[in-house]
Design a protein around this motif. Structure first.
Motif, PDB file in Angstrom:
ATOM      1  N   ILE A 128      37.251  75.680  20.196  1.00  0.00           N
ATOM      2  CA  ILE A 128      38.674  74.883  19.565  1.00  0.00           C
ATOM      3  C   ILE A 128      38.500  73.603  19.740  1.00  0.00           C
ATOM      4  CG2 ILE A 128      40.986  75.014  19.719  1.00  0.00           C
ATOM      5  CD1 ILE A 128      40.727  77.975  20.149  1.00  0.00           C
ATOM      6  N   ARG A 129      38.367  73.179  21.043  1.00  0.00           N
ATOM      7  CA  ARG A 129      38.224  71.696  21.534  1.00  0.00           C
ATOM      8  C   ARG A 129      37.362  71.059  20.713  1.00  0.00           C
ATOM      9  NH1 ARG A 129      41.421  70.584  25.819  1.00  0.00           N
ATOM     10  NH2 ARG A 129      42.098  72.180  27.018  1.00  0.00           N
ATOM     11  N   SER A 130      35.953  71.748  20.156  1.00  0.00           N
ATOM     12  CA  SER A 130      35.080  70.846  19.576  1.00  0.00           C
ATOM     13  C   SER A 130      35.349  71.009  17.915  1.00  0.00           C
ATOM     14  CB  SER A 130      33.728  71.562  20.029  1.00  0.00           C
ATOM     15  OG  SER A 130      33.372  71.523  21.261  1.00  0.00           O
ATOM     16  N   ASN A 131      36.577  71.532  17.538  1.00  0.00           N
ATOM     17  CA  ASN A 131      36.611  71.665  16.194  1.00  0.00           C
ATOM     18  C   ASN A 131      35.692  72.275  15.483  1.00  0.00           C
ATOM     19  OD1 ASN A 131      38.295  71.049  13.789  1.00  0.00           O
ATOM     20  ND2 ASN A 131      36.978  69.182  13.266  1.00  0.00           N
ATOM     21  N   LYS A 132      35.530  73.357  15.943  1.00  0.00           N
ATOM     22  CA  LYS A 132      34.408  74.489  15.056  1.00  0.00           C
ATOM     23  C   LYS A 132      34.976  75.522  14.583  1.00  0.00           C
ATOM     24  CE  LYS A 132      30.463  72.951  17.935  1.00  0.00           C
ATOM     25  NZ  LYS A 132      29.604  73.629  18.906  1.00  0.00           N
TER      26      LYS A 132
ATOM     27  N   GLY B 101      45.776  77.108  18.971  1.00  0.00           N
ATOM     28  CA  GLY B 101      45.030  75.900  18.020  1.00  0.00           C
ATOM     29  C   GLY B 101      44.334  76.636  17.054  1.00  0.00           C
TER      30      GLY B 101
ATOM     31  N   ARG C  60      43.561  78.125  13.358  1.00  0.00           N
ATOM     32  CA  ARG C  60      44.221  77.523  12.129  1.00  0.00           C
ATOM     33  C   ARG C  60      44.135  78.727  11.219  1.00  0.00           C
ATOM     34  NH1 ARG C  60      40.294  73.049  12.147  1.00  0.00           N
ATOM     35  NH2 ARG C  60      40.960  71.433  13.758  1.00  0.00           N
TER      36      ARG C  60
ATOM     37  N   ASP D 151      45.390  71.768   4.129  1.00  0.00           N
ATOM     38  CA  ASP D 151      45.530  70.592   4.962  1.00  0.00           C
ATOM     39  C   ASP D 151      46.467  69.761   4.355  1.00  0.00           C
ATOM     40  OD1 ASP D 151      44.140  68.582   6.815  1.00  0.00           O
ATOM     41  OD2 ASP D 151      43.657  67.514   4.650  1.00  0.00           O
TER      42      ASP D 151
ATOM     43  N   SER E 248      38.127  78.644   7.164  1.00  0.00           N
ATOM     44  CA  SER E 248      38.152  77.839   8.451  1.00  0.00           C
ATOM     45  C   SER E 248      37.153  76.859   8.452  1.00  0.00           C
ATOM     46  CB  SER E 248      37.712  78.964   9.520  1.00  0.00           C
ATOM     47  OG  SER E 248      37.955  78.314  10.803  1.00  0.00           O
TER      48      SER E 248
ATOM     49  N   THR F 288      37.774  72.976   8.747  1.00  0.00           N
ATOM     50  CA  THR F 288      37.214  72.240   9.983  1.00  0.00           C
ATOM     51  C   THR F 288      36.360  70.804   9.347  1.00  0.00           C
ATOM     52  OG1 THR F 288      36.682  74.166  11.063  1.00  0.00           O
ATOM     53  CG2 THR F 288      35.246  72.337  11.525  1.00  0.00           C
TER      54      THR F 288
ATOM     55  N   TYR G 161      39.002  68.183   8.909  1.00  0.00           N
ATOM     56  CA  TYR G 161      39.391  67.437   9.884  1.00  0.00           C
ATOM     57  C   TYR G 161      38.576  66.744  10.658  1.00  0.00           C
ATOM     58  CZ  TYR G 161      43.861  69.976  10.348  1.00  0.00           C
ATOM     59  OH  TYR G 161      45.197  70.689  10.363  1.00  0.00           O
ATOM     60  N   LYS G 162      37.159  66.640  10.153  1.00  0.00           N
ATOM     61  CA  LYS G 162      36.092  65.813  10.707  1.00  0.00           C
ATOM     62  C   LYS G 162      36.061  64.477   9.874  1.00  0.00           C
ATOM     63  CE  LYS G 162      32.890  69.406  12.203  1.00  0.00           C
ATOM     64  NZ  LYS G 162      31.593  70.002  11.862  1.00  0.00           N
TER      65      LYS G 162
END
Length: 306
Positions: A15-19, A117, A119, A213, A297, A301, A304-305
């Motif tokens: 989750i913290r790595s936005n995967k 966190g 989505r 988004d 998902s 992701t 968000y990158k």
């Protein structure tokens, strides 16, 4: 971090790595599929998500702890419980205070997903406005949670036991977009009723992710329903299903079934009328929705990158 929430270590890193992560609840399985077949199905769904390049986050409450990323042994524990409690959002504080365990409704899974966190939540179908709600105001808390929680739900619409036109009107009133993936028809779980229409049809997961988004970046709170049609082999004729629902409703009335147990009772009763077909179909529906959830998902992701 909320003091009642426990996130599995690998999941927390993901989750913290936005995967890409896909949330899962067990109530859709536990109320239809007996143990240990239910455990096999839950593990198969997790494997499908992993093989699709996402990370599964099965959610539940054990000994009063809100857990995101249940281990296989924890999943087995919840699914093997006799008459496992079905926990909705209103029940969470009680289960925490009493250190109890149980599976989650979509409403509670949405709430815990937001805390963690996550989505995207994948499920079979959400709850809706009950038939007769004009008199008894019986409305699933899934709808209220969707109106305020920023999590997208991939599902096969609403179970046909509910009043679907009223459910769609409720969602419209509370600003929850309903997106039909490759379909103009709002799926009623096993039933395809061409009288039920979605507001928006989108044929590409990337465009669905863009809608999600945009909604959240604009500060418009609440979830998005991605209505994924059931596989063709899992469709049940509308007239046949309507007759089953009416029979089950009458039997529930005569048996004085409590509202909290009503949905589970109806599902079990209809499964008996179909001679177990709905139990067989639920696995295919859940796996189909999990696959789409992974793609959405991943697309979120990527956004968000950027």
């Amino acid at each position: 971090m909320n003091k009642y929430l426990f996130i599995e270590k690998n999941l927390e890193k993901i989750i913290r790595s936005n995967k890409p992560v896909v949330g899962l609840e067990l109530n859709s399985i536990s109320k239809v599929v007996p143990y240990p077949q239910s455990l096999n199905l839950a593990m198969e769904i997790e494997d499908i998500i992993k093989s699709s390049g996402a990370y599964p986050a099965t959610l539940g409450i054990i000994d009063g702890k809100l857990i995101a990323g249940l281990t296989s042994s924890e999943i087995a524990y919840l699914l093997s419980m006799d008459h496992a409690p079905k926990i909705s959002t209103r029940d969470i504080s009680y289960f925490i205070s009493q250190k109890l365990s149980g599976t989650l409704t979509s409403a509670a899974a949405l709430f815990i997903s937001k805390l963690a966190g996550i989505r995207v939540l994948s499920t079979a179908a959400i709850g809706g406005v009950h038939r007769g709600a004009v008199e008894n105001f019986d409305i699933s808390s899934d709808l209220q949670e969707l109106s305020s929680t920023n999590v997208a739900v991939v599902c096969s619409g609403v179970n046909y036991i509910f009043d679907i036109p009223l459910t769609l009107e409720y969602l419209k009133t509370y600003g929850v977009p309903v997106v039909g993936y490759t379909t103009d028809i709002f799926p009623a779980f096993y039933v395809l009723d061409d009288r039920l229409k979605v507001e928006y049809r989108i044929d590409h997961p990337k465009e669905i992710a863009s809608l999600i988004d945009a909604k959240w970046n604009l500060g418009i709170k609440g979830g998005v329903i991605v209505a994924n049609p059931v596989p063709p082999a899992c469709v049940i004729d509308r007239e046949t299903m309507e007759s089953y629902v009416k029979m089950a409703l009458e039997k529930a009335r005569q048996s004085h079934i409590d509202r909290k147990d009503f949905t589970s009772y109806m599902i079990e009763e209809i499964d008996s009328y179909t001679k177990g077909k709905t139990m067989q179909y639920i696995g295919e529906i859940l796996k189909n929705n999990a696959r789409l959830s992974c793609i959405i998902s991943e697309e979120l992701t990527n956004l968000y990158k950027e």
